[in-house]
Design a protein around this motif. Sequence first.
Motif, PDB file in Angstrom:
ATOM      1  N   ARG A 177       0.972   3.973  -3.049  1.00 62.10           N
ATOM      2  CA  ARG A 177       0.439   5.386  -2.686  1.00 62.10           C
ATOM      3  C   ARG A 177       1.644   6.269  -3.084  1.00 62.10           C
ATOM      4  NH1 ARG A 177       1.897   5.821   3.125  1.00 62.10           N
ATOM      5  NH2 ARG A 177       3.924   5.980   2.471  1.00 62.10           N
ATOM      6  N   ASP A 178       3.123   6.005  -2.977  1.00 63.54           N
ATOM      7  CA  ASP A 178       4.043   6.666  -3.275  1.00 63.54           C
ATOM      8  C   ASP A 178       4.365   6.920  -4.723  1.00 63.54           C
ATOM      9  OD1 ASP A 178       4.514   7.370  -0.728  1.00 63.54           O
ATOM     10  OD2 ASP A 178       6.121   6.034  -0.185  1.00 63.54           O
TER      11      ASP A 178
ATOM     12  N   HIS B 293       0.859  -1.130  -0.023  1.00 65.80           N
ATOM     13  CA  HIS B 293       0.015   0.195  -0.067  1.00 65.80           C
ATOM     14  C   HIS B 293       0.903   1.389  -0.054  1.00 65.80           C
ATOM     15  CE1 HIS B 293      -3.495  -2.386   0.244  1.00 65.80           C
ATOM     16  NE2 HIS B 293      -3.140  -3.034   1.473  1.00 65.80           N
TER      17      HIS B 293
ATOM     18  N   THR C 297       1.890   6.329  -7.182  1.00 64.02           N
ATOM     19  CA  THR C 297       0.816   7.109  -7.678  1.00 64.02           C
ATOM     20  C   THR C 297       1.027   8.622  -7.528  1.00 64.02           C
ATOM     21  OG1 THR C 297      -0.828   5.415  -6.955  1.00 64.02           O
ATOM     22  CG2 THR C 297      -1.722   7.616  -7.278  1.00 64.02           C
ATOM     23  N   ARG C 298       1.485   9.081  -6.541  1.00 61.48           N
ATOM     24  CA  ARG C 298       2.192  10.421  -6.360  1.00 61.48           C
ATOM     25  C   ARG C 298       3.029  10.946  -7.423  1.00 61.48           C
ATOM     26  NH1 ARG C 298       6.449  12.694  -4.466  1.00 61.48           N
ATOM     27  NH2 ARG C 298       7.004  10.537  -3.453  1.00 61.48           N
TER      28      ARG C 298
END
Length: 410
Positions: free
Chosen positions: A189-190, A185, A192-193
Motif C-alpha cells: 500500500r505505502d 499489505h 504503491t502510493r
Amino acid sequence: MLKETAVRGICSLLFAAIVPLSGPSIAASSENKISVTIGVLNDRSGIYADISGDGSVAAARMAVEDFKAEQQGLDVRIISADHQNKPDVGASIARKWYDTEGVDAIVDVPTSSVALAVSEITREKDRVFLNSGAATSDLTGSHCSPNTIHWTYDTKALANGTGRATVKAGGKTWFFLTADYAFGHALERDTTRVVEEAGGRVIGSVNTPFPSMDFSSYLLQAQASGAKVIGLANAGGDTINAVKQASEFAIMRSGQKLAGLLVFATDVKALGLQRAQGLLLTSPFYWNLNDATRAWSERFAERTGGELPTMVHAGVYSSTLHYLKAVKAAGTTDAKPVLKNMKMTVANDSLFGQGRIRADGRKMHDVHLFEVKKPSESSEKWDFYKLVATIPAEEAFGAEPNPACRMDPS
C-alpha cells in the motif's frame, strides 16, 4: 543454528514463566532501587530469527550496561520469549507478562500482525511497547496507541527510500509479490502510493503465503506481467528465497529488476554479493556507517559469535536506552510519566544520533539509501553496502503525525 536458537527461546520462555518478578510500578529493593523488567518478544526460531532473535536480547542487555543501570538506581531484568510469528501466541505471552510477571515494557516484536496485537494489549494494561522489528506504518496510523512507540523503521520510510529511488531510476511499472499478512499489505500500500506519486504505476500483484519456500509460480506471474520492477513486499527468509529463485529463472537477465523493499544485512549475507549486488535498500542503520556504529557493532559481535547487528538490533538497543533514561528521570516505571518523558526528551545515542518522538509515537531519525556492493568492491567480511543518499527524517516518515491516528496526543 535455528534448532539451537529454538531451544534457547523455549528455555527463555520457561525461565520467564517460573521466576517471580516485580510488579509494574516502583518496587524498591533493599538498596531503594527501582525494579524494571523488560521483555524481549520476538522470533527466536523461525523466518525472522536472524534479524531479531538472540541478537535483540544481547542488544537490550548492552543498553542496560551502557546506561550503568545499577549506578543510576535501577535494578533491571531482561527476559525473553519466542512468539513464533503467531499473533495469538504473542498476545498470550504479552498478557501473561503484564498480568502475572510484572513486565513494565516489551521491546522488539517483529511480524506486524503480532506487533499490532501486542500494541493493543499494552494499551489495555497501560504499560510500554517499544517496537523495533515490525514494519507496518499502521502502528502510528489507524492502530496508533499512546502506549506504543515505533522506533526503527516502517513501511512508509521503506517506500520513500527504495520505492521512490527505483522509480526515479526508470522503474515505472511495478508488479508486487506481497507476503499475505499485515506487513506485506502495508508495504504494498505505502509503496504503491509513492510509485504513483513519482509517476509510475502498478500493473499487478499477487499475495504469497507467509512464510513461503517456493516462489516459482508467483515469479512467473510477475515475469509474464512485463513490469519493469518486481517489488518484493516481504522480508527475511521470504526475500532470500524469492531473490534466489528469481536468479534461477534468469529474471534479472531478461531486463526486469527486483526491488527488495525490506532487506537486512543478514539477507545479503545469506544471498552472497554475487546474487545481491546492485540491490537498493533503505535502512536507518548500517554497522559500518561511521566510527560510532562500527565500534558498537564490534562490541555486539563479541557477544554473538561474530554476527553483526541488523537495524532491528540497533533499534532495540536505542529504544531500551531511551526508555531507561526516562524511567530514571520519572522516578517510576508507571507508563504515563515514562512515556511523557520519552516524548518530550530528545533521543540521542551513537547509532541513530539525535531524534524525537512524534505525537503519534513515531520515532524520527534520518534513514539511508544503500546499494549492495559488487564482490570486487567489498574489502572485508560483512562489507556489503555503499551509501547512495541520506533521507531526512521528515522526508522519510513525514514531519506531522499520521492523520489516520485518532488518539489524543496528550
